[in-house]
Design a protein around this motif. Sequence first.
Motif, PDB file in Angstrom:
ATOM      1  N   THR A   1      49.833  33.065  38.302  1.00 38.46           N
ATOM      2  CA  THR A   1      49.217  33.734  37.154  1.00 38.46           C
ATOM      3  C   THR A   1      47.743  33.941  37.448  1.00 38.46           C
ATOM      4  O   THR A   1      47.206  33.371  38.391  1.00 38.46           O
ATOM      5  CB  THR A   1      49.365  32.899  35.859  1.00 38.46           C
ATOM      6  N   GLY A   2      47.116  34.758  36.627  1.00 34.87           N
ATOM      7  CA  GLY A   2      45.679  34.975  36.742  1.00 34.87           C
ATOM      8  C   GLY A   2      45.277  35.647  38.036  1.00 34.87           C
ATOM      9  O   GLY A   2      45.894  36.615  38.487  1.00 34.87           O
ATOM     10  N   GLU A   3      44.230  35.118  38.647  1.00 32.97           N
ATOM     11  CA  GLU A   3      43.674  35.705  39.871  1.00 32.97           C
ATOM     12  C   GLU A   3      44.657  35.609  41.037  1.00 32.97           C
ATOM     13  O   GLU A   3      44.732  36.525  41.867  1.00 32.97           O
ATOM     14  CB  GLU A   3      42.356  35.009  40.232  1.00 32.97           C
ATOM     15  N   ASP A   4      45.414  34.528  41.111  1.00 32.65           N
ATOM     16  CA  ASP A   4      46.412  34.400  42.183  1.00 32.65           C
ATOM     17  C   ASP A   4      47.487  35.480  42.069  1.00 32.65           C
ATOM     18  O   ASP A   4      47.916  36.051  43.071  1.00 32.65           O
ATOM     19  CB  ASP A   4      47.064  33.014  42.146  1.00 32.65           C
TER      20      ASP A   4
ATOM     21  N   ARG B   1      47.079  38.420  40.611  1.00 31.57           N
ATOM     22  CA  ARG B   1      46.448  39.700  40.942  1.00 31.57           C
ATOM     23  C   ARG B   1      46.381  39.884  42.451  1.00 31.57           C
ATOM     24  O   ARG B   1      46.645  40.960  42.982  1.00 31.57           O
ATOM     25  CB  ARG B   1      45.043  39.780  40.347  1.00 31.57           C
ATOM     26  N   GLN B   2      46.062  38.829  43.160  1.00 34.34           N
ATOM     27  CA  GLN B   2      46.018  38.891  44.623  1.00 34.34           C
ATOM     28  C   GLN B   2      47.411  39.153  45.197  1.00 34.34           C
ATOM     29  O   GLN B   2      47.562  39.945  46.123  1.00 34.34           O
ATOM     30  CB  GLN B   2      45.464  37.568  45.176  1.00 34.34           C
TER      31      GLN B   2
ATOM     32  N   ARG C   1      49.889  40.688  43.730  1.00 31.36           N
ATOM     33  CA  ARG C   1      50.319  42.051  43.382  1.00 31.36           C
ATOM     34  C   ARG C   1      49.539  43.114  44.130  1.00 31.36           C
ATOM     35  O   ARG C   1      50.001  44.234  44.267  1.00 31.36           O
ATOM     36  CB  ARG C   1      50.109  42.311  41.882  1.00 31.36           C
TER      37      ARG C   1
ATOM     38  N   ASP D   1      51.287  39.890  33.519  1.00 32.49           N
ATOM     39  CA  ASP D   1      50.349  39.164  34.367  1.00 32.49           C
ATOM     40  C   ASP D   1      51.030  38.286  35.405  1.00 32.49           C
ATOM     41  O   ASP D   1      50.598  38.222  36.548  1.00 32.49           O
ATOM     42  CB  ASP D   1      49.415  38.310  33.505  1.00 32.49           C
TER      43      ASP D   1
END
Length: 154
Positions: free
Chosen positions: A93-96, A98-99, A101, A118
Amino acid sequence: MQNTTPETRARYRERLSPSLWLLVTIALAGPMVSLIFVPVGSTVALIVGAAVSALLVLAAIALTPVVSVDGGVLRAGRAHIDVHHLGDPVALTGEDARQARGPGLPARGWHLIRGGIDGVVVVPDTDVDDPVDVWTISSRTPERLAAAITAARS
């Protein structure tokens, strides 16, 4: 007498439906279409506009992919794989997420990425005959999906 049939109920099922704001945006196509039919008649324009809005919203909901784990099979949209071909899933979730994806998305992976969701679950594919290395799947509850995959593997 013991129950000898395998477990058939779904361990996990999630429909990756669009967000409410996206459905509202889709529904706004109806009033735009109704403007085309105003010269024919205002009643016809209202009926056509309402019908277009309803059909587009229903289509957006009906055509969304489903992620499920049942009977030892992971299904993500139209694709499916036996869970014994999968490694340990990782819920992000979160920044991990986004990385995973974005820049971390593997080229030889299979992806089911949905905007507005998310969470992501990354599952390595351990089948040597499969050209896919990893499955990346969007999920609103990535921990539950990862737990369901892990439980189905054991």
